[in-house]
Design an enzyme around this catalytic site. Structure first.
Site, PDB file in Angstrom:
ATOM      1  N   GLY A 199       0.800  -1.212   0.000  1.00 25.50           N
ATOM      2  CA  GLY A 199       0.000   0.000   0.000  1.00 25.50           C
ATOM      3  C   GLY A 199       0.837   1.269   0.000  1.00 25.50           C
ATOM      4  O   GLY A 199       2.048   1.246  -0.191  1.00 25.50           O
ATOM      5  N   LEU A 225      -1.916  -4.997  -6.930  1.00 25.00           N
ATOM      6  CA  LEU A 225      -1.022  -4.030  -6.304  1.00 25.00           C
ATOM      7  C   LEU A 225       0.069  -4.699  -5.460  1.00 25.00           C
ATOM      8  O   LEU A 225      -0.228  -5.553  -4.623  1.00 25.00           O
ATOM      9  CB  LEU A 225      -1.843  -3.090  -5.407  1.00 25.00           C
ATOM     10  CG  LEU A 225      -1.143  -1.865  -4.865  1.00 25.00           C
ATOM     11  CD1 LEU A 225      -0.628  -0.966  -5.974  1.00 25.00           C
ATOM     12  CD2 LEU A 225      -2.064  -1.104  -3.911  1.00 25.00           C
ATOM     13  N   ASP A 226       1.309  -4.361  -5.711  1.00 27.71           N
ATOM     14  CA  ASP A 226       2.464  -4.845  -4.931  1.00 27.71           C
ATOM     15  C   ASP A 226       2.600  -6.365  -4.944  1.00 27.71           C
ATOM     16  O   ASP A 226       3.219  -6.951  -4.046  1.00 27.71           O
ATOM     17  CB  ASP A 226       2.373  -4.357  -3.478  1.00 27.71           C
ATOM     18  CG  ASP A 226       2.272  -2.849  -3.392  1.00 27.71           C
ATOM     19  OD1 ASP A 226       1.612  -2.348  -2.467  1.00 27.71           O
ATOM     20  OD2 ASP A 226       2.831  -2.179  -4.282  1.00 27.71           O
ATOM     21  N   GLU A 227       2.051  -7.019  -5.955  1.00 29.69           N
ATOM     22  CA  GLU A 227       2.082  -8.488  -6.026  1.00 29.69           C
ATOM     23  C   GLU A 227       2.935  -8.994  -7.179  1.00 29.69           C
ATOM     24  O   GLU A 227       3.028 -10.201  -7.401  1.00 29.69           O
ATOM     25  CB  GLU A 227       0.639  -9.008  -6.198  1.00 29.69           C
ATOM     26  CG  GLU A 227      -0.247  -8.821  -4.977  1.00 29.69           C
ATOM     27  CD  GLU A 227       0.069  -9.829  -3.882  1.00 29.69           C
ATOM     28  OE1 GLU A 227      -0.352  -9.621  -2.725  1.00 29.69           O
ATOM     29  OE2 GLU A 227       0.801 -10.796  -4.178  1.00 29.69           O
TER      30      GLU A 227
END
Ligand SMILES: Nc1nc2c(c(=O)[nH]1)N[C@@H](CN(C=O)c1ccc(C(=O)N[C@@H](CCC(=O)O)C(=O)O)cc1)CN2
Length: 282
Positions: A199, A225-227
């Site tokens: 996040g 997101l962020d994966e």
């Protein structure tokens, strides 16, 4: 006689004879192997290889010699001119540390990229772009303007023949369509040691949790997101005496080093995708 350097990368289902076939084709094309790395992924049964070759032959001879081997083994094959800088568009917002590290390393010749344009959803970093002599495009992003901003970004990618997009603390979430358009050629620096603290405010999350280690993660950008597949990570120790703001400051050094290493390895064609993970021949 002119000597060319090429980088050959490949992946295919693992089986005996791959290295023998590849090295034979390279010899047939008049190549001398300068560096060779390989790896078999037992999880996916996939074989990965990266070879740097020197040869007096033109690219076409190498392509012709490797094509039947690639067909025979069902390879995903890449052939790249060694030493040619990767055309890179950098996206940023307000935090200029990682942008500065990328531009400084490019200018000093330690990062094999060329940066024809910088894009930002704010104007804060326009002076830094001017300092490095790189054109700066301001694309403000709101719910109303996001689609047009992303369409303009793709126009810039095409116009400048961009091979790599780097999100250098760019603080807007890219749409699924944009992530698909940039699949495998967009790298983000996340300011935490993923999978912890995803996040927008990871240092404040880390401070609240009381962790003793913080870090940064460079990964390919995906719609989740962020994966995205992780390319590089680094950590440092912290302690109870640090405020969240101090963690932000300390983290900037780590973010800069981590992103520059990931961009260097990608630009040198040392990163291959193994499903949702990466194989990095660093
Ligand atoms: N599709 C993707 N887009 C982006 C990714 C990604 O992994 N996939 N990474 C981010 C960078 N990032 C963390 O590394 C990140 C950036 C922004 C946010 C966020 O919640 N942003 C808010 C707005 C914040 C602001 O305006 O300052 C939002 O978009 O609502 C989370 C994580 C870059 N894009």
């Amino acid at each position: 006689m002119e000597s060319n350097t090429f980088i050959v990368t490949l992946s295919c289902p693992d089986r005996p004879g791959i290295v023998h076939a590849v090295s034979g084709a390279l010899l047939e094309a008049g190549c001398n192997i300068a560096e060779s790395r390989q790896y078999e992924s037992h999880d996916t049964g996939t074989f990965f290889m990266r070879v740097t070759v020197e040869t007096g032959s033109p690219r076409g001879v190498l392509e012709a010699s490797l094509a039947p081997v690639a067909d025979a083994f069902g390879m995903k094959l890449g052939i790249y001119d060694g030493g040619s800088p990767v055309r890179t568009l950098i996206m940023c917002s307000k935090d200029g540390r990682t942008l500065n590290d990328l531009l400084f390393q490019q200018r000093t010749g330690t990062l094999p990229i060329e940066v024809p344009v910088i894009v930002s959803n704010h104007t804060d970093l326009a002076p830094m772009a001017e300092f490095y002599g790189v054109p700066f495009v301001h694309l403000p992003v709101t719910a109303a303007t996001k689609a047009d901003a992303e369409a303009r970004l793709l126009d810039l990618v095409a116009e400048h023949e961009i091979e790599l997009v780097v999100l250098a603390r760019y603080m807007q979430i890219l749409s699924d369509d944009l992530c698909r358009a940039l699949e495998g050629r967009a790298i983000n620096i996340h300011h935490s040691f993923l999978p912890s603290f995803k996040g927008a405010r990871p240092y404040h999350q880390a401070h609240a949790r009381g962790v003793k280690i913080i870090g940064a993660t460079a990964h390919y950008v995906t719609a989740d997101l962020d994966e995205g597949p992780i390319i590089e990570q680094e950590v440092i120790r912290v302690d109870h005496s640090k405020t969240a703001e101090q963690l932000v400051q300390m983290g900037r050094d780590v973010e800069g080093r981590t992103l520059c290493r990931a961009v260097q390895w990608h630009a040198e064609h040392r990163v291959l995708l193994d499903g949702h993970r990466t194989v990095v021949f660093a």
